[in-house]
Design a protein around this motif. Structure first.
Motif, PDB file in Angstrom:
ATOM      1  N   ALA A 187       0.830  -1.209   0.000  1.00 25.62           N
ATOM      2  CA  ALA A 187       0.000   0.000   0.000  1.00 25.62           C
ATOM      3  C   ALA A 187       0.862   1.256   0.000  1.00 25.62           C
ATOM      4  O   ALA A 187       0.536   2.240  -0.677  1.00 25.62           O
ATOM      5  N   SER A 230       0.786   3.879  -3.057  1.00 24.56           N
ATOM      6  CA  SER A 230       0.443   5.270  -2.766  1.00 24.56           C
ATOM      7  C   SER A 230       1.544   6.222  -3.226  1.00 24.56           C
ATOM      8  O   SER A 230       1.265   7.297  -3.763  1.00 24.56           O
ATOM      9  N   GLY A 246      -2.776   8.118  -2.052  1.00 26.51           N
ATOM     10  CA  GLY A 246      -3.354   7.066  -1.228  1.00 26.51           C
ATOM     11  C   GLY A 246      -4.797   6.776  -1.604  1.00 26.51           C
ATOM     12  O   GLY A 246      -5.219   5.619  -1.652  1.00 26.51           O
ATOM     13  N   LEU A 247      -5.542   7.836  -1.900  1.00 20.23           N
ATOM     14  CA  LEU A 247      -6.932   7.639  -2.333  1.00 20.23           C
ATOM     15  C   LEU A 247      -7.012   6.941  -3.683  1.00 20.23           C
ATOM     16  O   LEU A 247      -7.860   6.060  -3.886  1.00 20.23           O
ATOM     17  N   ASN A 258      -4.746   4.912  -4.970  1.00 19.89           N
ATOM     18  CA  ASN A 258      -4.328   3.527  -4.753  1.00 19.89           C
ATOM     19  C   ASN A 258      -5.465   2.719  -4.138  1.00 19.89           C
ATOM     20  O   ASN A 258      -5.722   1.591  -4.554  1.00 19.89           O
ATOM     21  N   TRP A 259      -6.137   3.297  -3.161  1.00 18.06           N
ATOM     22  CA  TRP A 259      -7.262   2.618  -2.525  1.00 18.06           C
ATOM     23  C   TRP A 259      -8.384   2.368  -3.532  1.00 18.06           C
ATOM     24  O   TRP A 259      -8.977   1.301  -3.560  1.00 18.06           O
ATOM     25  N   GLU A 303      -7.391  -0.473  -5.776  1.00 15.60           N
ATOM     26  CA  GLU A 303      -7.502  -1.730  -5.034  1.00 15.60           C
ATOM     27  C   GLU A 303      -8.954  -2.182  -4.925  1.00 15.60           C
ATOM     28  O   GLU A 303      -9.245  -3.372  -5.062  1.00 15.60           O
ATOM     29  N   ILE A 304      -9.847  -1.256  -4.695  1.00 16.97           N
ATOM     30  CA  ILE A 304     -11.271  -1.596  -4.588  1.00 16.97           C
ATOM     31  C   ILE A 304     -11.820  -2.006  -5.952  1.00 16.97           C
ATOM     32  O   ILE A 304     -12.552  -2.993  -6.077  1.00 16.97           O
ATOM     33  N   ARG A 325      -6.248  -5.978  -5.456  1.00 15.57           N
ATOM     34  CA  ARG A 325      -4.982  -5.597  -4.829  1.00 15.57           C
ATOM     35  C   ARG A 325      -3.778  -5.801  -5.736  1.00 15.57           C
ATOM     36  O   ARG A 325      -2.821  -5.044  -5.700  1.00 15.57           O
ATOM     37  N   ALA A 364      -2.925  -2.669  -8.109  1.00 21.06           N
ATOM     38  CA  ALA A 364      -2.684  -1.330  -7.577  1.00 21.06           C
ATOM     39  C   ALA A 364      -1.296  -0.797  -7.935  1.00 21.06           C
ATOM     40  O   ALA A 364      -1.156   0.332  -8.425  1.00 21.06           O
TER      41      ALA A 364
END
Length: 126
Positions: A16, A20, A88-89, A91-92, A95-96, A100, A103
């Motif tokens: 992560a 990010s 970070g947002l 990457n998240w 991932e969603i 994963r 990413a």
């Protein structure tokens, strides 16, 4: 290693963090006008905040040039913080949306694309 400093367990996911950081680099390169605007505003704020620390105008003017250079350095250094949050947002979100495993791969592709864009933009300016 971090367990020696903190009395609680702190789990950091290296995937992560890498994703990010890749996304933040891609956003930092891709949005150069936003980057310059953030640097300018941070530099202005650092100069204003430091001016309030001096009571003597003579002392303020004597070291002004060095302090303004230092504040410009700090502004460029701290300008990455909003991009880290947005990275970070992103990457998240990847991932969603894609899972994963995608990413970091999509972050690398975004870095390459924004790097090529930035090179083309700079070439077009000159």
């Amino acid at each position: 290693m971090l367990d020696a400093f903190f009395p609680f367990s702190l789990k950091l996911d290296p995937i992560a963090i890498a994703g990010s950081c890749l996304w933040s680099l891609a956003l930092y390169l891709g949005f150069s006008s936003a980057r310059e605007w953030i640097i300018e505003k941070l530099d202005r704020w650092f100069n204003f905040a430091e001016r309030s620390l001096y009571t003597s105008v003579e002392e303020f003017e004597k070291t002004r040039r060095a302090r303004e250079s230092q504040n410009a350095f700090y502004a460029s250094l701290f300008s990455i913080v909003p991009f880290l949050a947005l990275g970070g947002l992103c990457n998240w979100g990847v991932e969603i949306g894609l899972g994963r495993s995608w990413a970091v791969s999509v972050g690398i592709l975004a870095c390459i694309a924004s790097g090529v864009y930035e090179l083309g933009r700079r070439d077009g300016l000159g």
